[in-house]
Motif scaffolding. Structure first.
Motif, mmCIF file in Angstrom:
data_model
loop_
_atom_site.group_PDB
_atom_site.id
_atom_site.type_symbol
_atom_site.label_atom_id
_atom_site.label_comp_id
_atom_site.label_asym_id
_atom_site.label_seq_id
_atom_site.Cartn_x
_atom_site.Cartn_y
_atom_site.Cartn_z
ATOM 1 N N SER A 364 14.721 34.292 2.779
ATOM 2 C CA SER A 364 13.473 35.030 2.914
ATOM 3 C C SER A 364 13.670 36.500 2.590
ATOM 4 O O SER A 364 14.611 37.150 3.071
ATOM 5 N N ASP A 367 9.021 40.600 2.146
ATOM 6 C CA ASP A 367 7.593 40.278 2.199
ATOM 7 C C ASP A 367 7.344 38.796 2.441
ATOM 8 O O ASP A 367 6.224 38.305 2.289
ATOM 9 N N GLY A 368 8.414 38.052 2.813
ATOM 10 C CA GLY A 368 8.279 36.629 3.096
ATOM 11 C C GLY A 368 8.538 35.740 1.894
ATOM 12 O O GLY A 368 8.702 34.530 2.062
ATOM 13 N N ILE A 369 8.562 36.294 0.689
ATOM 14 C CA ILE A 369 8.868 35.513 -0.513
ATOM 15 C C ILE A 369 10.385 35.426 -0.648
ATOM 16 O O ILE A 369 11.099 36.429 -0.541
ATOM 17 N N ARG A 370 10.877 34.244 -0.890
ATOM 18 C CA ARG A 370 12.321 34.020 -0.939
ATOM 19 C C ARG A 370 12.940 34.641 -2.195
ATOM 20 O O ARG A 370 12.273 34.800 -3.231
ATOM 21 N N ARG A 376 13.382 36.615 -7.612
ATOM 22 C CA ARG A 376 12.277 36.310 -6.713
ATOM 23 C C ARG A 376 11.799 34.877 -6.956
ATOM 24 O O ARG A 376 11.726 34.417 -8.098
ATOM 25 N N GLN A 399 -1.910 30.229 -0.998
ATOM 26 C CA GLN A 399 -1.691 30.544 0.424
ATOM 27 C C GLN A 399 -0.724 29.551 1.068
ATOM 28 O O GLN A 399 0.143 29.936 1.865
ATOM 29 N N LYS A 402 2.853 30.215 -0.109
ATOM 30 C CA LYS A 402 3.404 31.461 0.445
ATOM 31 C C LYS A 402 4.075 31.208 1.791
ATOM 32 O O LYS A 402 5.068 31.853 2.151
ATOM 33 N N LYS A 403 3.581 30.203 2.527
ATOM 34 C CA LYS A 403 4.144 29.897 3.843
ATOM 35 C C LYS A 403 5.549 29.305 3.753
ATOM 36 O O LYS A 403 6.291 29.315 4.739
ATOM 37 N N GLY A 405 7.543 30.449 1.351
ATOM 38 C CA GLY A 405 8.300 31.499 0.678
ATOM 39 C C GLY A 405 8.218 31.470 -0.830
ATOM 40 O O GLY A 405 9.055 32.084 -1.514
ATOM 41 N N GLU A 407 5.950 32.339 -4.279
ATOM 42 C CA GLU A 407 4.834 33.130 -4.780
ATOM 43 C C GLU A 407 4.245 32.457 -6.025
ATOM 44 O O GLU A 407 4.917 32.325 -7.054
#
Length: 532
Positions: A364, A367-370, A376, A399, A402-403, A405, A407
């Motif tokens: 992670s 910004d929560g994106i792995r 990225r 959405q 995104k949970k 990770g 984008e």
């Protein structure tokens, strides 16, 4: 995620003469001849010639103008007689011999005979890429042989089991020999569009309306139709109405008899009070994220498999769409012959998605994106808003991913730009669906020897089952091959299915028996209107 619309009093309507309320479906009585169906479509047809057309707006017109050699039962997938009374197929599915019925004629009076079939099929082949669907159906076409006036043999240079189903489509519908004296562009506008179907072309006003009229003396309809003889309707007036709210308001006010492309948010308004809905899920490839596995993070199968697990398909249907739509349970829609239910492989499993990404080294980011080795976990999806809810669906999928990770970047393009992207392969994900009532659509899309939209390396294991299902009409051979192909696509996440597209048509109180053929295109031969 639902889009709010104004109350119906505030919705603009078409400047048409209002229809009388008439009888409801329940008390309309038996079918009667006469009257005009005024039907709204959501876009200007790109081409009226069914041999060239590819959009629903075009095919829903063209289907009424041409007959096909065969027809396909929309419930069972079985191929049934139409212009051909019977047929034989050789052992390796490279030669198809059709025995034509007698008495059928084109609207210029010339007979529907073996020479006309040969001329029509040669004409489709000569169109090349202009024939958006037919070019694929006839890819291995090597010519037609006139055996006798009522017998024609269609030949292919390689096994082509899918052709029998293709012969039922309007894309291989027949035009009279005289039609080919006109250019492809002229036929697109209706000039020289001489079919043998139950309706004939009358007029086309760009971005306004198309009118077709009953073919007098028609008596050679499909064996699947509910009545024989002429169509009931005197005419069909297709109104071109891009705005969903205008279509809805005009039908509710009685200014239309029916409308296609009813949006999920509007469906409840046509349930009761004399209104009805006709629906049918499209067969073929469901709406999906087609991965280009040759570039970026999507070259990693663990990433693609995690994305598959990270999408909550029932939530997409429940939030953005309606109960008329279905979550995808395979790369093929459930109405497609030889569909395989892979709902377990497509179950929502965010914990499983996280475990795959963890094991693959994706951690992670702030910004929560792995991220992994400075890269990225991100990819874009190219899409055109051909289906009105596409952006809303993709925003919800964005959405959801995104949970876990990931984008997902949305890249909206024009329809023309998406066609170019398909040809060049310059995309990460490509958002699309394809309608076809035959599993061979998978070969045309995924085989490394055809369009290969996922950019798979030559020799990929997907090729073998795709070629096996294309080589034999024997269900004992074709079904397991089609199942294996679906499993490979889903399990390797070459494509990530999301939902099944459904055609939703709303009928006013005066419209009855509007039907769909096997490819979910409109079939208006048995349609009739009351109160005319």
């Amino acid at each position: 995620m639902r889009v709010l619309i104004p109350s119906i009093a505030a919705v603009p309507v078409l400047a048409l003469a209002a229809c009388s309320s008439g009888a409801t479906t329940a008390d309309a009585g038996p079918p009667r001849a006469g009257g005009t169906l005024t039907l709204a479509v959501g876009s200007n047809p790109d081409c009226l010639d069914p041999q060239q057309a590819g959009t629903n707006a075009s095919l829903n017109v063209g289907r009424q103008l041409v007959d096909s050699l065969t027809d396909q039962d929309s419930a069972t997938g079985e191929i049934k007689p139409w212009l051909a009374q019977s047929w034989e197929v050789n052992a390796d599915s490279t030669s198809f011999t059709f025995h034509l019925r007698t008495g059928a004629t084109f609207s210029d009076g010339t007979p529907v005979d073996a020479n006309a079939v040969k001329t029509s099929y040669d004409g489709i082949k000569a169109l090349g890429a202009k024939s958006q669907l037919g070019v694929g159906y006839l890819a291995a076409y090597s010519g037609a042989t006139v055996v006798d006036p009522q017998t024609v043999r269609i030949n292919f240079s390689s096994p082509n089991a899918q052709f029998l189903q293709a012969s039922s489509t309007m894309s291989l519908g027949l035009l009279a020999p005289a039609a080919y004296q006109k250019s492809a562009e002229q036929r697109c506008q209706g000039d020289g569009l001489i079919g043998s179907g139950p309706f004939v072309f009358t007029s086309f006003k760009q971005n306004s309306e198309i009118v077709i009229s009953k073919r007098k003396g028609y008596a050679w309809g499909s064996s699947l139709w509910k009545h024989q003889g002429e169509a009931y309707l005197d005419a069909v007036n297709y109104k071109i109405v891009p705005e969903p709210g205008v279509r809805t308001g005009s039908l509710l006010s009685g200014q239309l008899t029916a409308t296609t492309e009813v949006q999920p948010v509007d469906e409840a308004q046509f349930q009761g009070n004399g209104f009805t809905e006709q629906t049918r899920p499209n067969p073929g490839i469901v709406f999906n994220l087609q991965a280009n596995v040759s570039r970026g993070v999507l070259s990693d199968d663990k990433v693609r498999q995690a994305i598959t697990k990270g999408i909550n398909r029932p939530e997409v249907v429940d939030t953005v769409l309606s109960p008329n739509y279905k979550p995808a349970t395979s790369i093929l829609a459930s109405t497609t012959p030889l569909y395989t239910n892979l709902s377990q492989q497509l179950a929502f499993d965010p914990a499983g998605a996280a475990a795959l990404l963890d094991a693959d080294g994706w951690v992670s980011g702030p910004d929560g994106i792995r991220v992994k080795n400075g890269q990225r976990l991100s990819a874009s999806v190219a899409f055109a808003a051909v289906f009105n809810q596409s952006q809303s669906v993709l925003e919800l999928v964005q959405q959801q991913l995104k949970k876990i990770g990931f984008e997902l970047r949305l890249d909206q393009r024009t329809a023309a730009e998406t066609v170019q992207l398909q040809q060049t392969g310059n995309y990460d994900f490509f958002w699309y669906n394809v309608t076809r009532a035959d599993p061979d659509i998978l070969r045309l899309t995924f085989s490394t020897k055809t369009t290969n939209r996922s950019k798979l390396a030559p020799g990929n294991p997907i090729d073998a089952p795709l070629e096996q299902q294309a080589a034999s009409l024997d269900p004992a051979v074709r079904k397991p091959a089609a199942e294996q192909a679906q499993r490979i696509i889903v399990e390797q996440a070459y494509s990530i299915p999301v939902f099944e597209l459904t055609q939703v048509v709303a009928l006013g109180p005066n419209a009855h028996a509007l039907g769909f053929e096997a490819s979910s295109r409109l079939q208006l031969f048995d349609t009739w209107v009351s109160g005319a």
